[in-house]
Structures are given as structure tokens and as C-alpha cells.
Enzyme design. Structure first.
Site: not given
Ligand code: AMP
Length: 273
Positions: A34, A146-147, A150, A182-183
């Protein structure tokens, strides 16, 4: 740094900003992935807005909505240090009406891969991102590769709805050993983390095969599946940049994607070839 808790507050603050605005939507529990998006926005725009919103409409029944990691104090500090102008922290009640407008992901590309594993997920993603775009009206919005699917869905939405927003794709940030940040990595035990590493290992294996001249998607996927055998594999797929399934790798136009569960944690990773 201004903290806005309601869409109205955010819109009022946005109206006071002149010059370019960069926007980074997140679900919080911020990590270096992020932070890379935020830093890029700060570097490329006069102002940066970050949102932290664990959006209920993109979680399916039985997924980790309630357990999703929340670290608001640390997130606040990260944003402040990174030079963010405003942090938008709405609640679901402020973002949604009872009889909500329906936004649907495209019927084909929205229902393969992530869309097949998580039907309805992209409807929720597009719904919230469109609302966030309306509230923050950015010039640029930053999303991680990463996504990958999306990112593709959002690029398409912007195109289909003629939104005057530039979508900026950002590289995947990884741990030194290759694990994509990743969270959800906080869910992993020490032993599970070793298995989680198999996702990036399988992608490295695929890259090695391609460098050696292999182009056959089935062969590459079979080798990756071997690497991934200790995990609960959901899919390994090879697509072009428009998410059409490929039989042969086309270098500079291919994404190799993997989704697997390690324990109960669902992880995704990909490599752009
Ligand atoms: P999330 O908070 O998981 O919804 O992610 C917010 C944004 O950060 C999305 O655009 C993600 O693609 C991006 N992101 C998450 N993890 C990474 C990572 N490891 N590298 C780059 N971007 C990431």
C-alpha cells in the site's frame, strides 16, 4: 492530515483542493505494498487522498469480513508520514442505502478466475470504487497489479463509463523471499507461511520455463500445480492482458495467475510476463 469520516466531509474537503488529486483506495492494515501506491501518488500529484474501508459488499457469505485485520492507529501514522492530505474513513452505513443501486461486473470477464471462485465479489468492488471515485473525483487512482483482475475490471469500468480518471497500475511488492505482501498474511502460522511461499515459487518456476523457451500453457500449468501440491489450489491460469485464456504464452502480453488456500487463508499472486 485531514480525517474525513463521512462522504459529505470528504467532498467538502476535496472541493478545497486545487491542482491534481491522486487517490489510493485500500481496506487498511497498510503494508509496504500500500505504501508504494501512496508514495507514488504523493510524488505524482499535488494532493493525495487515501481511503480505508473494509467494504462489506465485496465479501461473500462466510468470508473473513469480521476477522479482516484492522490497524487504524498504525495506518494513520503511515499516511501522515507519507504526506497524505486526507484520509477517508467511512462506515458501511454512510456508504450504502437500504435499497441500493445495483452495479454488476461484466458477465464474462467478471465471472472467471476470482469471479468464479468468489461470485459477486467484483460487483461489490466496482460498486464501492465507483462511489469512492464520485466522492474523491481524483485525476489519478492507484491500484496494485497484485489484484490483477480487479485492476482490469476497474480499467474497464472507467472506460465503459467514460470516467475522467487515469488508472495507474503499480508493481507487486514482495517480501525478500518472494511472498507477495498482503494484509491477510497475518493469518499465517510459521509453517503455513512456508506453504504460502509456494505461490511465488510456482510463478518463478513458470518464468524459468518460459525463459527456457516453453510456451505451452498446459505444460507450464502442470509444472506449477506440482509446486503447489501442498496447498489447496483453486486455480492456476494463463491469460493475456485482456483476460482471455491462452493456450500459448505470448511474451509481453501474458499474466500467469494463481489462487490457493493455505490452511483457511486464501492467497492470490501473479506474474506479468
Ligand atoms: P487492499 O487493501 O488489499 O484492498 O489493497 C488496496 C490496494 O493495494 C489494491 O490496489 C491492491 O492491489 C494494492 N496492493 C495490495 N497488496 C499489494 C502488494 N503486495 N503490492 C502492490 N500493491 C498491493
Amino acid at each position: 492530515m485531514k480525517i474525513c469520516k463521512t462522504p459529505k466531509e470528504m467532498q467538502h474537503f476535496r472541493a478545497t483542493l486545487s491542482g491534481s488529486v491522486g487517490f489510493v483506495p485500500t481496506m487498511g492494515a497498510l503494508h509496504e505494498g500500500h505504501i508504494a501506491l501512496i508514495k507514488r501518488s504523493v510524488a505524482e500529484n499535488d494532493h493525495t487522498i487515501v481511503s480505508i474501508f473494509v467494504n462489506p459488499t465485496q465479501f461473500l457469505e462466510g468470508e473473513d469480513l469480521d476477522a479482516y485485520p484492522r490497524k487504524i492507529e498504525a495506518d494513520l501514522k503511515i499516511c501522515e508520514l507519507a504526506g497524505v492530505d486526507a484520509l477517508f474513513l467511512p462506515t458501511p452505513l454512510m456508504m450504502y442505502e437500504n435499497d441500493e443501486l445495483a452495479i454488476m461486473a461484466p458477465k464474462v470477464k467478471g465471472f472467471i478466475l476470482e469471479g468464479a471462485s468468489r461470485p459477486g465479489h467484483f460487483d461489490g468492488v466496482l460498486q464501492v470504487v465507483l462511489k469512492l471515485f464520485s466522492i474523491t473525483t481524483p485525476k489519478r487512482a492507484y491500484f496494485g497489479k497484485k489484484d490483477a483482475q480487479q485492476l482490469f475490471m476497474i480499467e474497464n469500468m472507467v472506460k465503459h463509463l467514460f470516467l475522467p480518471i487515469m488508472i495507474v497500475p503499480c508493481e507487486i511488492v514482495r517480501e525478500p523471499d518472494g511472498l507477495a505482501l498482503s494484509s491477510r498474511n497475518v493469518y499465517l502460522s510459521t509453517t503455513q507461511r512456508k506453504d504460502a511461499l509456494l505461490l511465488s515459487k510456482s510463478l518463478k518456476k513458470a518464468t524459468k520455463l518460459i525463459i527456457e523457451g516453453e510456451r505451452d500453457a498446459v505444460k507450464i500449468k502442470t509444472m506449477m500445480e506440482e509446486v503447489l501440491s501442498p496447498t489447496k489450489l483453486e486455480y492456476v491460469e494463463i491469460v493475456d492482458r485482456a483476460f482471455n485464456l491462452l493456450e500459448k504464452v505470448e511474451t509481453k502480453d501474458t499474466i500467469i495467475l494463481v489462487a490457493a488456500r493455505v490452511g483457511t487463508t486464501r492467497l492470490i499472486d501473479n506474474m506479468w510476463v
